[in-house]
Design a protein around this motif. Structure first.
Motif, short mmCIF file in Angstrom:
data_model
loop_
_atom_site.label_atom_id
_atom_site.label_comp_id
_atom_site.label_asym_id
_atom_site.label_seq_id
_atom_site.Cartn_x
_atom_site.Cartn_y
_atom_site.Cartn_z
N VAL A 142 0.85 -1.20 0.00
CA VAL A 142 0.00 0.00 0.00
C VAL A 142 0.88 1.24 0.00
O VAL A 142 1.80 1.37 0.82
N ARG A 143 0.60 2.16 -0.89
CA ARG A 143 1.38 3.39 -0.99
C ARG A 143 0.49 4.61 -0.79
O ARG A 143 -0.57 4.71 -1.38
N GLN A 144 0.96 5.52 0.07
CA GLN A 144 0.22 6.74 0.34
C GLN A 144 0.55 7.79 -0.72
O GLN A 144 1.69 7.88 -1.20
N LYS A 145 -0.44 8.59 -1.05
CA LYS A 145 -0.24 9.68 -2.01
C LYS A 145 -0.81 10.96 -1.41
O LYS A 145 -1.87 10.96 -0.79
N GLY A 146 -0.09 12.05 -1.61
CA GLY A 146 -0.59 13.36 -1.22
C GLY A 146 -0.27 13.81 0.18
O GLY A 146 -0.55 14.96 0.53
N VAL A 147 0.32 12.94 1.00
CA VAL A 147 0.60 13.33 2.39
C VAL A 147 1.76 14.32 2.45
O VAL A 147 1.65 15.40 3.04
#
Length: 240
Positions: A142-147
């Motif tokens: 899972v990869r976070q985007k926009g943080v």
């Protein structure tokens, strides 16, 4: 001196679980100490009490997909996982805290599968083959985007609009350096709280001080007592 405290949620949760492993999935406790450790920054070593502008907490919603494990073929509903329940409860608890703003990014639409770093190293070195992998050794990648983008924008906005005179960032990497440099050029006192984790040696030139207000992880306390901390700069209680 109005002060804003910015917390990288993913980093905070990792360190919180090192500090209080027995509360790893206790969302109420995590929200409580996040607020408490942030507020602790308002009291300077000289006794001066600073004003809180706001606490910003950056994270992403948890993975709530149904995914089929490629080895077992079983369908797993990740919305019912301990991690998903913990993150959702944590976000709700933070929303109830005074002067806390929750900033949520998003997860990538495509989620693949990965395995632990040790297992991956064994595969690369030929010690194991893909046929040896067990279903429980796989987890969603899972990869976070926009943080990071939201952290950078808020640092820049707070500095350029002169809403604060001090920014405390609870994080552990150097992605924020360009925003920190901008804030410092605007006269903002920029302090890093790495929660007692080591930081790169060259990072000190881009911040005004380092201060951690949370307890040290137990193992780190033992290493510090024996004088065995690594060469990188630890998160000391020093602040300028």
């Amino acid at each position: 001196m109005p002060t804003a405290v910015l917390i990288d949620g993913g980093y905070f949760i990792k360190r919180f679980r090192r500090i209080e492993p027995h509360n790893a999935y206790n969302a109420q406790r995590a929200a409580e100490v996040a607020h408490r450790w942030a507020i602790a920054h308002l009291k300077h070593a000289s006794g001066e009490q600073r004003d809180l502008y706001r606490i910003f907490f950056y994270d992403c919603p948890p993975l709530c997909k149904r995914m089929h494990n490629p080895i077992s073929g079983l369908c797993i509903d990740y919305s019912r996982s301990d991690e998903a329940l913990f993150r959702s409860s944590l976000h709700e608890a933070l929303k109830q805290k005074r002067k806390v703003a929750l900033r949520l990014g998003h997860l990538t639409d495509f989620s693949s599968w990965t395995t632990g770093s040790r297992t991956f190293d064994d595969l690369l070195k030929g010690k194991r083959t893909f046929g040896d992998l067990q279903a429980d050794e796989l987890q969603p990648d899972v990869r976070q985007k926009g943080v990071d983008m939201r952290i950078g924008i808020d640092i820049s906005s707070l500095a350029l609009k002169r809403q604060v005179r001090q920014i405390i960032l609870m994080a552990g990497d150097a992605d924020f350096v360009p925003a920190a440099k901008l804030a410092r050029r605007e006269g903002v006192d920029f302090v890093l709280d790495p929660m007692w984790s080591s930081i790169p040696k060259g990072l000190m030139e881009h911040i005004d001080g380092v201060r951690s207000t949370c307890p040290r992880p137990v193992q780190q306390q033992q290493r510090a007592h024996r004088g065995q901390l690594p060469g990188a700069i630890p998160g000391t209680a020093r602040v300028t």
